[in-house]
Design a protein around this motif. Structure first.
Motif, PDB file in Angstrom:
ATOM      1  N   SER A   1       0.840  -1.198   0.000  1.00 53.14           N
ATOM      2  CA  SER A   1       0.000   0.000   0.000  1.00 53.14           C
ATOM      3  C   SER A   1       0.879   1.253   0.000  1.00 53.14           C
ATOM      4  N   LEU A   2       1.950   1.212   0.796  1.00 54.84           N
ATOM      5  CA  LEU A   2       2.873   2.352   0.820  1.00 54.84           C
ATOM      6  C   LEU A   2       3.612   2.472  -0.507  1.00 54.84           C
ATOM      7  N   GLY A   3       4.085   1.309  -1.021  1.00 55.81           N
ATOM      8  CA  GLY A   3       4.858   1.301  -2.256  1.00 55.81           C
ATOM      9  C   GLY A   3       4.065   1.839  -3.436  1.00 55.81           C
ATOM     10  N   ILE A   4       2.802   1.392  -3.565  1.00 53.07           N
ATOM     11  CA  ILE A   4       1.962   1.846  -4.679  1.00 53.07           C
ATOM     12  C   ILE A   4       1.768   3.358  -4.594  1.00 53.07           C
ATOM     13  N   THR A   5       1.410   3.861  -3.406  1.00 54.26           N
ATOM     14  CA  THR A   5       1.166   5.294  -3.234  1.00 54.26           C
ATOM     15  C   THR A   5       2.422   6.101  -3.536  1.00 54.26           C
ATOM     16  N   ARG A   6       3.548   5.670  -2.961  1.00 50.43           N
ATOM     17  CA  ARG A   6       4.775   6.467  -3.103  1.00 50.43           C
ATOM     18  C   ARG A   6       5.310   6.445  -4.527  1.00 50.43           C
ATOM     19  N   GLU A   7       5.268   5.261  -5.170  1.00 52.30           N
ATOM     20  CA  GLU A   7       5.800   5.196  -6.529  1.00 52.30           C
ATOM     21  C   GLU A   7       4.923   5.973  -7.498  1.00 52.30           C
ATOM     22  N   LEU A   8       3.595   5.878  -7.291  1.00 55.57           N
ATOM     23  CA  LEU A   8       2.661   6.561  -8.181  1.00 55.57           C
ATOM     24  C   LEU A   8       2.831   8.079  -8.081  1.00 55.57           C
ATOM     25  N   LEU A   9       2.883   8.602  -6.853  1.00 49.49           N
ATOM     26  CA  LEU A   9       2.977  10.048  -6.681  1.00 49.49           C
ATOM     27  C   LEU A   9       4.400  10.558  -6.922  1.00 49.49           C
ATOM     28  N   GLY A  10       5.385   9.747  -6.525  1.00 50.67           N
ATOM     29  CA  GLY A  10       6.765  10.218  -6.593  1.00 50.67           C
ATOM     30  C   GLY A  10       7.430  10.004  -7.928  1.00 50.67           C
ATOM     31  N   ASN A  11       6.901   9.050  -8.719  1.00 53.40           N
ATOM     32  CA  ASN A  11       7.573   8.714  -9.965  1.00 53.40           C
ATOM     33  C   ASN A  11       6.592   8.570 -11.130  1.00 53.40           C
ATOM     34  N   GLY A  12       5.284   8.538 -10.812  1.00 55.30           N
ATOM     35  CA  GLY A  12       4.273   8.403 -11.854  1.00 55.30           C
ATOM     36  C   GLY A  12       4.232   7.033 -12.492  1.00 55.30           C
ATOM     37  N   THR A  13       4.763   6.015 -11.796  1.00 49.88           N
ATOM     38  CA  THR A  13       4.821   4.685 -12.396  1.00 49.88           C
ATOM     39  C   THR A  13       4.242   3.639 -11.452  1.00 49.88           C
TER      40      THR A  13
ATOM     41  N   PRO B   1       5.101   3.321 -16.702  1.00 51.45           N
ATOM     42  CA  PRO B   1       4.499   4.654 -16.556  1.00 51.45           C
ATOM     43  C   PRO B   1       2.983   4.609 -16.709  1.00 51.45           C
ATOM     44  N   VAL B   2       2.249   5.120 -15.719  1.00 44.14           N
ATOM     45  CA  VAL B   2       0.784   5.072 -15.794  1.00 44.14           C
ATOM     46  C   VAL B   2       0.153   6.458 -15.762  1.00 44.14           C
ATOM     47  N   LEU B   3       0.857   7.442 -15.223  1.00 44.13           N
ATOM     48  CA  LEU B   3       0.211   8.750 -15.065  1.00 44.13           C
ATOM     49  C   LEU B   3       0.432   9.682 -16.254  1.00 44.13           C
ATOM     50  N   GLY B   4       1.151   9.209 -17.274  1.00 41.11           N
ATOM     51  CA  GLY B   4       1.275  10.009 -18.492  1.00 41.11           C
ATOM     52  C   GLY B   4       2.330  11.087 -18.418  1.00 41.11           C
ATOM     53  N   GLN B   5       2.541  11.707 -19.571  1.00 36.18           N
ATOM     54  CA  GLN B   5       3.610  12.685 -19.747  1.00 36.18           C
ATOM     55  C   GLN B   5       3.402  13.974 -18.958  1.00 36.18           C
ATOM     56  N   HIS B   6       2.140  14.364 -18.775  1.00 34.36           N
ATOM     57  CA  HIS B   6       1.875  15.680 -18.205  1.00 34.36           C
ATOM     58  C   HIS B   6       2.001  15.717 -16.697  1.00 34.36           C
ATOM     59  N   PHE B   7       2.125  14.531 -16.094  1.00 36.38           N
ATOM     60  CA  PHE B   7       2.231  14.466 -14.638  1.00 36.38           C
ATOM     61  C   PHE B   7       3.653  14.779 -14.197  1.00 36.38           C
ATOM     62  N   THR B   8       3.805  15.767 -13.310  1.00 44.04           N
ATOM     63  CA  THR B   8       5.126  16.064 -12.762  1.00 44.04           C
ATOM     64  C   THR B   8       5.294  15.294 -11.458  1.00 44.04           C
ATOM     65  N   PRO B   9       6.241  14.357 -11.407  1.00 44.85           N
ATOM     66  CA  PRO B   9       6.385  13.542 -10.201  1.00 44.85           C
ATOM     67  C   PRO B   9       6.723  14.398  -8.972  1.00 44.85           C
ATOM     68  N   LEU B  10       6.064  14.091  -7.851  1.00 43.10           N
ATOM     69  CA  LEU B  10       6.365  14.780  -6.599  1.00 43.10           C
ATOM     70  C   LEU B  10       7.457  13.973  -5.909  1.00 43.10           C
ATOM     71  N   LEU B  11       8.686  14.304  -6.255  1.00 52.47           N
ATOM     72  CA  LEU B  11       9.847  13.497  -5.866  1.00 52.47           C
ATOM     73  C   LEU B  11       9.910  13.180  -4.380  1.00 52.47           C
ATOM     74  N   ILE B  12       9.363  14.091  -3.561  1.00 52.39           N
ATOM     75  CA  ILE B  12       9.468  13.908  -2.104  1.00 52.39           C
ATOM     76  C   ILE B  12       8.884  12.569  -1.661  1.00 52.39           C
ATOM     77  N   PHE B  13       7.917  12.026  -2.426  1.00 52.59           N
ATOM     78  CA  PHE B  13       7.285  10.786  -1.983  1.00 52.59           C
ATOM     79  C   PHE B  13       8.198   9.570  -2.063  1.00 52.59           C
TER      80      PHE B  13
END
Lengths: 200, 199
Positions: free
Chosen positions: A143-155, A160-172
């Motif tokens: 649960s932590l891994g999915i949330t952090r990778e999705l928000l922090g890396n967009g993958t 890659p799942v969040l597309g080109q326009h998503f700017t990863p929030l690296l802090i996650f």
């Protein structure tokens, strides 16, 4: 029946991460991607299973006063043996899980289950407990891994799942993100728990 | 009084059994692990060799019998030297990163292969990451074709793109290669200068 209960409790009621807040070191350190979360979860489950079996077998010959140092010796020997055997006979698996093995030694869930459960219960119950706790730990990491990778890396698992326009929030995916996400999840689970208690 | 002696004895006995078990396992697995390491090294050597798979790789030994660096020849029986392979050690964030580096006779990097690292999973460990859809690790492939003066990370004004959130690991790899290349240059008495004179 009893075995099923011992297995199920690790998943939610006594979840090692969200309910007992055990094993925080590996939880914070290697939950930054889905792949790492699964790797750590599987490796820890494996070691937990082995150590629970050994501890429940020797529980009657271990003197009470020195049980903790003896458990530590058994667990660390077991972890090292697993590491060596994996390196020799399953090099591919060792390459994927090898970096997590040294981290398992500092995982207090292993010692926690040895002391709180395996040293007081039968081998079958200990196996069920290890598998349940391992699964609960893996799910919590996931649960932590999915949330952090999705928000922090967009993958998701590197895909890659969040597309080109998503700017990863690296802090996650950095250490502060681990504290943030873990804190929010802990709060969420406490909130759900409180609601359930109020309604019943 | 009896307890005072009994407990340490039991604990000592347990550690002895554990030590014996570890020794036994270590004894059994050591040759197998060494064999895997040898195979992995051979594969890695072929991977970074400027001579390609057909070429011959010959170790140059140090006085103590250990491998100092390798010389690469174009064909297996030829004596035509095409480059060198050496190992670079860099202290990273949580481990020493060991990298195999192949260079041509002019000192230009042909390819690198990270042999071992225990950097933070998800951050520093990305030095060996293969991105989705790629076949080669992106961090390592960018070293190919780089000259010595380009071997610094972008944050230090160089051309190597560092890993986001893992500058220490990126720097460890890059700087260790620079340093090892400098050492090799001294050992072989300078690289061949391929730069043509300006007319």
């Amino acid at each position: 029946m009893a075995i099923g209960k011992e297995f199920a409790k690790g998943i939610y009621v006594e979840n090692p991460v969200y309910r007992m807040v055990l094993g925080m070191c590996p939880t914070l350190a290697v939950s930054n991607t889905v792949e790492n979360a699964v790797g750590m979860g599987v490796a820890a489950t494996f070691v937990l299973l082995g150590s629970n079996i050994v501890i429940s077998l020797i529980k009657n010959i271990v003197p009470k006063k020195i049980r903790i140092p003896m458990f530590v010796v058994v667990i660390s020997a077991f972890v090292t043996i697993i590491d060596l055997v994996m390196a020799a006979y399953t090099p591919a698996l060792h390459k994927a899980l090898g970096i997590f093995v040294p981290l398992i030694v500092v995982n207090c869930i292993i010692l926690g289950r040895a002391e709180a459960f395996a040293s007081k219960n039968t081998i079958m119950d200990s196996i069920a407990d290890a598998l349940g706790m391992g699964l609960g730990f893996t799910l919590a990491l996931l649960s932590l891994g999915i949330t952090r990778e999705l928000l922090g890396n967009g993958t998701f698992w590197g895909y890659p799942v969040l597309g080109q326009h998503f700017t990863p929030l690296l802090i996650f995916i950095l250490p502060p993100g681990a504290f943030l996400v873990l804190g929010l999840y802990l709060g969420l689970f406490n909130w759900i728990d409180n609601k359930r208690k109020l309604s019943s | 009084m009896n307890q005072l002696w009994k407990l340490p004895f039991i604990l000592m006995f347990t550690t002895l059994i554990a030590a014996a078990a570890l020794a036994l396992v270590n004894n059994k697995t050591k040759p197998v692990i060494e064999q895997h390491k040898k195979e992995a090294l051979l594969l890695a050597l072929n991977n970074v060799s400027p001579a390609g798979e057909k070429g011959k790789i010959e170790p140059v030994l140090k006085p103590d019998g250990k491998v100092d660096y390798y010389k690469c020849y174009a064909e297996s029986d030829s004596t035509k030297l095409v480059g060198y392979i050496f190992t670079a050690f860099g202290v990273g964030y949580s481990s020493t990163v060991e990298t195999l580096v192949g260079v041509d006779t002019a000192g230009t990097v042909f390819g690198i292969n990270i042999l071992s690292q225990l950097e933070t999973p998800g951050l520093g460990a990305k030095v060996t990451e293969i991105k989705y859809g790629d076949t080669k690790p992106w961090f390592q492939t960018q070293f190919s074709g780089k000259k010595m003066n380009q071997l610094t990370v972008d944050k230090d004004g160089g051309t190597i793109e560092s890993i986001t959130g893992a500058t220490i690991s990126s720097r460890a790899v890059t700087n260790s290669i620079y340093k090892a290349l400098e050492d090799l240059e001294k050992k072989i008495g300078g690289f061949q200068n391929k730069v043509k004179p300006v007319i």
